[in-house]
Design a protein around this motif. Structure first.
Motif, PDB file in Angstrom:
ATOM      1  N   UNK A  33     -18.145  -3.201  -1.714  1.00  0.00           N
ATOM      2  CA  UNK A  33     -17.401  -1.967  -1.571  1.00  0.00           C
ATOM      3  C   UNK A  33     -17.265  -1.182  -2.859  1.00  0.00           C
ATOM      4  N   UNK A  34     -17.377   0.145  -2.749  1.00  0.00           N
ATOM      5  CA  UNK A  34     -17.207   1.063  -3.873  1.00  0.00           C
ATOM      6  C   UNK A  34     -16.298   2.192  -3.421  1.00  0.00           C
ATOM      7  N   UNK A  35     -15.716   2.914  -4.383  1.00  0.00           N
ATOM      8  CA  UNK A  35     -14.806   3.991  -3.997  1.00  0.00           C
ATOM      9  C   UNK A  35     -14.920   5.185  -4.923  1.00  0.00           C
ATOM     10  N   UNK A  36     -14.694   6.350  -4.337  1.00  0.00           N
ATOM     11  CA  UNK A  36     -14.490   7.584  -5.085  1.00  0.00           C
ATOM     12  C   UNK A  36     -13.165   8.146  -4.590  1.00  0.00           C
ATOM     13  N   UNK A  37     -12.176   8.204  -5.452  1.00  0.00           N
ATOM     14  CA  UNK A  37     -10.832   8.590  -5.056  1.00  0.00           C
ATOM     15  C   UNK A  37     -10.678  10.103  -5.086  1.00  0.00           C
ATOM     16  N   UNK A  38     -10.184  10.651  -3.984  1.00  0.00           N
ATOM     17  CA  UNK A  38     -10.032  12.103  -3.854  1.00  0.00           C
ATOM     18  C   UNK A  38      -8.595  12.568  -4.059  1.00  0.00           C
ATOM     19  N   UNK A  39      -7.649  11.665  -3.845  1.00  0.00           N
ATOM     20  CA  UNK A  39      -6.235  12.024  -3.978  1.00  0.00           C
ATOM     21  C   UNK A  39      -5.411  10.765  -4.187  1.00  0.00           C
ATOM     22  N   UNK A  40      -4.287  10.925  -4.842  1.00  0.00           N
ATOM     23  CA  UNK A  40      -3.325   9.840  -5.003  1.00  0.00           C
ATOM     24  C   UNK A  40      -2.118  10.145  -4.126  1.00  0.00           C
ATOM     25  N   UNK A  41      -1.620   9.123  -3.463  1.00  0.00           N
ATOM     26  CA  UNK A  41      -0.404   9.307  -2.680  1.00  0.00           C
ATOM     27  C   UNK A  41       0.651   8.311  -3.132  1.00  0.00           C
ATOM     28  N   UNK A  42       1.885   8.738  -3.085  1.00  0.00           N
ATOM     29  CA  UNK A  42       3.018   7.824  -3.204  1.00  0.00           C
ATOM     30  C   UNK A  42       3.490   7.600  -1.778  1.00  0.00           C
ATOM     31  N   UNK A  43       3.249   6.416  -1.244  1.00  0.00           N
ATOM     32  CA  UNK A  43       3.626   6.157   0.140  1.00  0.00           C
ATOM     33  C   UNK A  43       3.891   4.686   0.365  1.00  0.00           C
ATOM     34  N   UNK A  44       4.597   4.410   1.440  1.00  0.00           N
ATOM     35  CA  UNK A  44       4.867   3.050   1.882  1.00  0.00           C
ATOM     36  C   UNK A  44       4.869   3.061   3.403  1.00  0.00           C
ATOM     37  N   UNK A  45       5.388   2.037   4.031  1.00  0.00           N
ATOM     38  CA  UNK A  45       5.356   2.001   5.490  1.00  0.00           C
ATOM     39  C   UNK A  45       6.321   3.005   6.110  1.00  0.00           C
ATOM     40  N   UNK A  46       7.232   3.542   5.313  1.00  0.00           N
ATOM     41  CA  UNK A  46       8.216   4.498   5.823  1.00  0.00           C
ATOM     42  C   UNK A  46       7.701   5.936   5.820  1.00  0.00           C
ATOM     43  N   UNK A  47       6.644   6.211   5.030  1.00  0.00           N
ATOM     44  CA  UNK A  47       6.107   7.556   5.002  1.00  0.00           C
ATOM     45  C   UNK A  47       5.422   7.890   3.697  1.00  0.00           C
TER      46      UNK A  47
END
Length: 267
Positions: A33-47
């Motif tokens: 697996x490889x990745x190119x990250x397009x955005x960062x999110x601050x999130x958890x199971x609540x939203x």
């Protein structure tokens, strides 16, 4: 040779969706697996608490680095956030000649947060879908892309034909948002329809199911499987992941990516 699969998507700090779910899926299915990250999110199971878009130059640099040394055998796109990112990524996929593209048109998080800007819908239709081997919208996403209400199977079939006519070789309209205890994922390849049925699992732990399903399809395509077999096997993989919930978090918890291995399911 070890199959290599690339995810172009957003990062989920809670680990349940996005590139984190994709990488876990790749690992479980024995592809690199490889990745190119397009955005960062601050999130958890609540939203989702916040979203930060990665500068386009940095996204393109990630793709260039991968192309130079680690050409993928398949790839998937997830959260691309804006029309500018969608257009830039689409141009590079076309320029690099990368095939076996699985498009997961991520629009809304499980908690309801919008993960796609309004101007991006047109870019998905016109730039990304024509490059896709498989497109995997859920019912709400397919409704947005086709501007139809998909309240019957007949309408889902019509929507699948519309999306396929936009350029995607095959389309899978996922049935998780449908009614009843039997879910139907509808595959259309431009010629015929195949229905993949499964029992609805009554659980709130479904965060990342779309990401995981698309990542599994890409993994099986990288291994040389046909689209119908790849979708069938990906369906089995995600069904096990939902059935064997982890019970993590106070909201929409993540699926169990190692469930199929522990159950000794042969895919």
């Amino acid at each position: 040779m070890i199959p290599k699969v690339l995810t172009i998507a957003g990062s989920d700090s809670g680990g349940g969706a996005g590139i984190q779910a994709d990488i876990k899926t790749f690992q479980e299915l024995d592809v690199y697996g490889m990745s190119a990250i397009t955005a960062l999110t601050a999130q958890n199971t609540l939203g989702v608490q916040s979203v930060y878009s990665i500068p386009i130059d940095m996204i393109l640099e990630q793709l260039a680095s991968i192309h130079e040394d680690l050409r993928p055998d398949a790839l998937k796109t997830g959260m691309l956030f804006s029309s500018f990112i969608i257009e830039a990524v689409s141009d590079k996929i076309k320029e690099y000649g990368w095939g076996n593209l699985v498009v997961d048109p991520v629009m809304i998080a499980k908690g309801g947060a919008m993960l796609l800007q309004e101007d991006a819908i047109k870019a998905i239709r016109e730039k990304l879908l024509p490059l896709a081997k498989v497109t995997t919208p859920n019912i709400p996403e397919a409704e947005v892309l086709t501007e139809m209400t998909l309240d019957t199977m007949e309408r889902r079939r019509k929507a699948a034909k519309i999306l396929q006519s936009l350029g995607s070789e095959s389309v899978v309209i996922k049935g998780g948002h449908g009614e009843g205890d039997t879910l139907i994922d509808l595959l259309y390849d431009g010629v015929s329809f195949i229905e993949f049925k499964s029992d609805r699992i009554h659980t709130r732990h479904t965060h990342g199911t779309g990401c995981t399903f698309a990542a599994a399809i890409a993994s099986f395509l990288a291994k040389g499987q046909s689209v119908d077999i790849a979708v069938k096997n990906a369906k089995q993989f995600i069904q096990k992941a939902i059935e064997n919930e982890l019970g993590i978090g106070g909201g929409h918890g993540p699926t169990n990516h190692w469930a199929h291995r522990k159950a000794s399911v042969s895919l």
